[in-house]
Design a protein around this motif. Structure first.
Motif, PDB file in Angstrom:
ATOM      1  N   GLY A  80       0.788  -1.227   0.000  1.00 58.52           N
ATOM      2  CA  GLY A  80       0.000   0.000   0.000  1.00 58.52           C
ATOM      3  C   GLY A  80       0.816   1.271   0.000  1.00 58.52           C
ATOM      4  O   GLY A  80       0.276   2.355   0.249  1.00 58.52           O
ATOM      5  N   GLN A  81       2.097   1.174  -0.285  1.00 58.63           N
ATOM      6  CA  GLN A  81       2.966   2.352  -0.333  1.00 58.63           C
ATOM      7  C   GLN A  81       3.688   2.430  -1.670  1.00 58.63           C
ATOM      8  O   GLN A  81       4.013   1.412  -2.273  1.00 58.63           O
ATOM      9  CB  GLN A  81       4.000   2.319   0.800  1.00 58.63           C
ATOM     10  N   GLU A  82       3.915   3.667  -2.110  1.00 56.62           N
ATOM     11  CA  GLU A  82       4.738   3.944  -3.288  1.00 56.62           C
ATOM     12  C   GLU A  82       5.879   4.833  -2.821  1.00 56.62           C
ATOM     13  O   GLU A  82       5.644   5.908  -2.254  1.00 56.62           O
ATOM     14  CB  GLU A  82       3.930   4.668  -4.359  1.00 56.62           C
ATOM     15  N   ILE A  83       7.108   4.394  -3.036  1.00 57.34           N
ATOM     16  CA  ILE A  83       8.268   5.190  -2.652  1.00 57.34           C
ATOM     17  C   ILE A  83       8.976   5.651  -3.915  1.00 57.34           C
ATOM     18  O   ILE A  83       9.408   4.835  -4.740  1.00 57.34           O
ATOM     19  CB  ILE A  83       9.224   4.393  -1.753  1.00 57.34           C
ATOM     20  N   TYR A  84       9.052   6.967  -4.076  1.00 61.78           N
ATOM     21  CA  TYR A  84       9.726   7.581  -5.220  1.00 61.78           C
ATOM     22  C   TYR A  84      11.048   8.167  -4.735  1.00 61.78           C
ATOM     23  O   TYR A  84      11.085   8.887  -3.735  1.00 61.78           O
ATOM     24  CB  TYR A  84       8.892   8.720  -5.807  1.00 61.78           C
ATOM     25  N   ASN A  85      12.120   7.907  -5.467  1.00 59.44           N
ATOM     26  CA  ASN A  85      13.410   8.497  -5.135  1.00 59.44           C
ATOM     27  C   ASN A  85      14.105   8.891  -6.427  1.00 59.44           C
ATOM     28  O   ASN A  85      14.497   8.022  -7.213  1.00 59.44           O
ATOM     29  CB  ASN A  85      14.267   7.515  -4.337  1.00 59.44           C
ATOM     30  N   ASP A  86      14.227  10.191  -6.644  1.00 60.53           N
ATOM     31  CA  ASP A  86      14.872  10.676  -7.876  1.00 60.53           C
ATOM     32  C   ASP A  86      16.348  10.972  -7.679  1.00 60.53           C
ATOM     33  O   ASP A  86      16.990  11.586  -8.526  1.00 60.53           O
ATOM     34  CB  ASP A  86      14.153  11.914  -8.406  1.00 60.53           C
ATOM     35  N   GLY A  87      16.901  10.503  -6.550  1.00 60.60           N
ATOM     36  CA  GLY A  87      18.303  10.729  -6.250  1.00 60.60           C
ATOM     37  C   GLY A  87      18.537  11.947  -5.384  1.00 60.60           C
ATOM     38  O   GLY A  87      19.615  12.108  -4.799  1.00 60.60           O
ATOM     39  N   ALA A  91       9.967  10.585  -1.803  1.00 66.10           N
ATOM     40  CA  ALA A  91       8.550  10.782  -1.498  1.00 66.10           C
ATOM     41  C   ALA A  91       7.925   9.430  -1.209  1.00 66.10           C
ATOM     42  O   ALA A  91       8.014   8.511  -2.027  1.00 66.10           O
ATOM     43  CB  ALA A  91       7.850  11.456  -2.670  1.00 66.10           C
ATOM     44  N   THR A  92       7.286   9.313  -0.065  1.00 74.87           N
ATOM     45  CA  THR A  92       6.632   8.062   0.317  1.00 74.87           C
ATOM     46  C   THR A  92       5.129   8.295   0.365  1.00 74.87           C
ATOM     47  O   THR A  92       4.627   9.011   1.238  1.00 74.87           O
ATOM     48  CB  THR A  92       7.131   7.575   1.683  1.00 74.87           C
ATOM     49  N   TYR A  93       4.430   7.714  -0.597  1.00 70.15           N
ATOM     50  CA  TYR A  93       2.975   7.877  -0.688  1.00 70.15           C
ATOM     51  C   TYR A  93       2.291   6.717   0.007  1.00 70.15           C
ATOM     52  O   TYR A  93       2.589   5.546  -0.248  1.00 70.15           O
ATOM     53  CB  TYR A  93       2.537   7.939  -2.153  1.00 70.15           C
ATOM     54  N   ILE A  94       1.352   7.042   0.911  1.00 70.44           N
ATOM     55  CA  ILE A  94       0.598   6.032   1.655  1.00 70.44           C
ATOM     56  C   ILE A  94      -0.830   6.037   1.135  1.00 70.44           C
ATOM     57  O   ILE A  94      -1.592   6.993   1.341  1.00 70.44           O
ATOM     58  CB  ILE A  94       0.635   6.338   3.168  1.00 70.44           C
ATOM     59  N   LYS A  95      -1.197   4.978   0.456  1.00 70.08           N
ATOM     60  CA  LYS A  95      -2.492   4.906  -0.214  1.00 70.08           C
ATOM     61  C   LYS A  95      -3.647   4.998   0.767  1.00 70.08           C
ATOM     62  O   LYS A  95      -4.656   5.670   0.510  1.00 70.08           O
ATOM     63  CB  LYS A  95      -2.580   3.604  -1.016  1.00 70.08           C
ATOM     64  N   GLU A  96      -3.536   4.330   1.902  1.00 69.45           N
ATOM     65  CA  GLU A  96      -4.629   4.252   2.873  1.00 69.45           C
ATOM     66  C   GLU A  96      -5.085   5.627   3.354  1.00 69.45           C
ATOM     67  O   GLU A  96      -6.278   5.868   3.569  1.00 69.45           O
ATOM     68  CB  GLU A  96      -4.189   3.408   4.065  1.00 69.45           C
ATOM     69  N   THR A  97      -4.148   6.544   3.524  1.00 70.33           N
ATOM     70  CA  THR A  97      -4.464   7.877   4.038  1.00 70.33           C
ATOM     71  C   THR A  97      -4.369   8.970   2.978  1.00 70.33           C
ATOM     72  O   THR A  97      -4.619  10.146   3.280  1.00 70.33           O
ATOM     73  CB  THR A  97      -3.514   8.237   5.200  1.00 70.33           C
ATOM     74  N   ASN A  98      -4.017   8.593   1.744  1.00 67.15           N
ATOM     75  CA  ASN A  98      -3.805   9.550   0.664  1.00 67.15           C
ATOM     76  C   ASN A  98      -2.863  10.667   1.123  1.00 67.15           C
ATOM     77  O   ASN A  98      -3.159  11.848   1.023  1.00 67.15           O
ATOM     78  CB  ASN A  98      -5.130  10.144   0.177  1.00 67.15           C
TER      79      ASN A  98
END
Length: 216
Positions: A80-87, A91-98
């Motif tokens: 349920g998480q998306e972790i973006y790292n552009d170097g 950014a850690t997106y938590i779907k459950e809480t938007n």
């Protein structure tokens, strides 16, 4: 609690990724050293890759996830998480809480199992040994055991299964010093994908109503 969960997911995504500086002499027998060096070389030559995997915590239900890596950049989806790292920015997106947590990415503070450093982590802070060969269908896998030599590491040891022919990692099991275990199996692996840099940057427009928590 959220931050603990995020940290545990990042910590446990071992041996999928790229880039660690060889700052110490690897400790291990010649056979395991040769296997691990071949594996490391394989991944370092890739311009990018994507791995779909199954993550099974001890006593828990299997979960599906995937990670895409390009140099120092990665994008990870799990639990349920998306972790973006552009170097530069993570950014850690938590779907459950938007909700998305933003923080500066500092490789020096990311830990020994950072997803962009891990596939050569055996060269520093671990003893390694060849255990045995075993069959998985028509494939022959080589079992390597890594034992942590760092008092500060949360990891006690890691068991890796590496394909004898193509030198890619097929499975790994992490044993934490607190007694917990987690198992990962690579279900699908795609090397040398064409991936735009923008894929690793969080775009709030794709998440209507998202709450942004800036931790910088």
């Amino acid at each position: 609690m959220k931050h603990l969960k995020i940290r545990s997911i990042t910590l446990l995504l071992a041996f999928l990724s790229v880039g660690f500086t060889y700052s110490a002499i690897a400790q291990g027998d010649k056979k395991s050293t040769a296997i691990l060096d071949a594996m490391s070389s394989k991944y370092q030559k890739m311009k990018s890759f994507k791995a779909n995997f199954t993550y099974t915590p001890e006593g828990g239900k299997p979960l599906k996830g995937d990670v895409t890596v390009k140099g120092a950049k990665y994008r990870l989806s799990i639990a349920g998480q998306e972790i973006y790292n552009d170097g530069k920015l993570m950014a850690t997106y938590i779907k459950e809480t938007n909700e998305v947590n933003l923080q500066d990415y500092d490789p020096a503070e990311a830990g020994e199992l950072d997803p962009t450093k891990i596939y050569t982590a055996y060269k520093n802070g671990y003893r390694h040994a060849f255990i045995k060969e075993q069959k998985s269908g028509s494939r022959t896998l080589e079992l390597i055991q890594l034992t942590s030599t760092s008092k500060n590491s949360q990891v006690a040891k890691v068991e890796l299964l590496i394909d004898k022919v193509d030198k890619t990692i097929k499975n790994w099991k992490i044993f934490q010093k607190n007694g917990s275990q987690v198992n990962y199996t690579v279900d699908q692996f795609k090397p040398n994908l064409t991936v735009a840099d923008s894929y690793f940057t969080f775009n709030s427009k794709q998440y209507p109503g998202v709450e942004v928590v800036d931790l910088r």
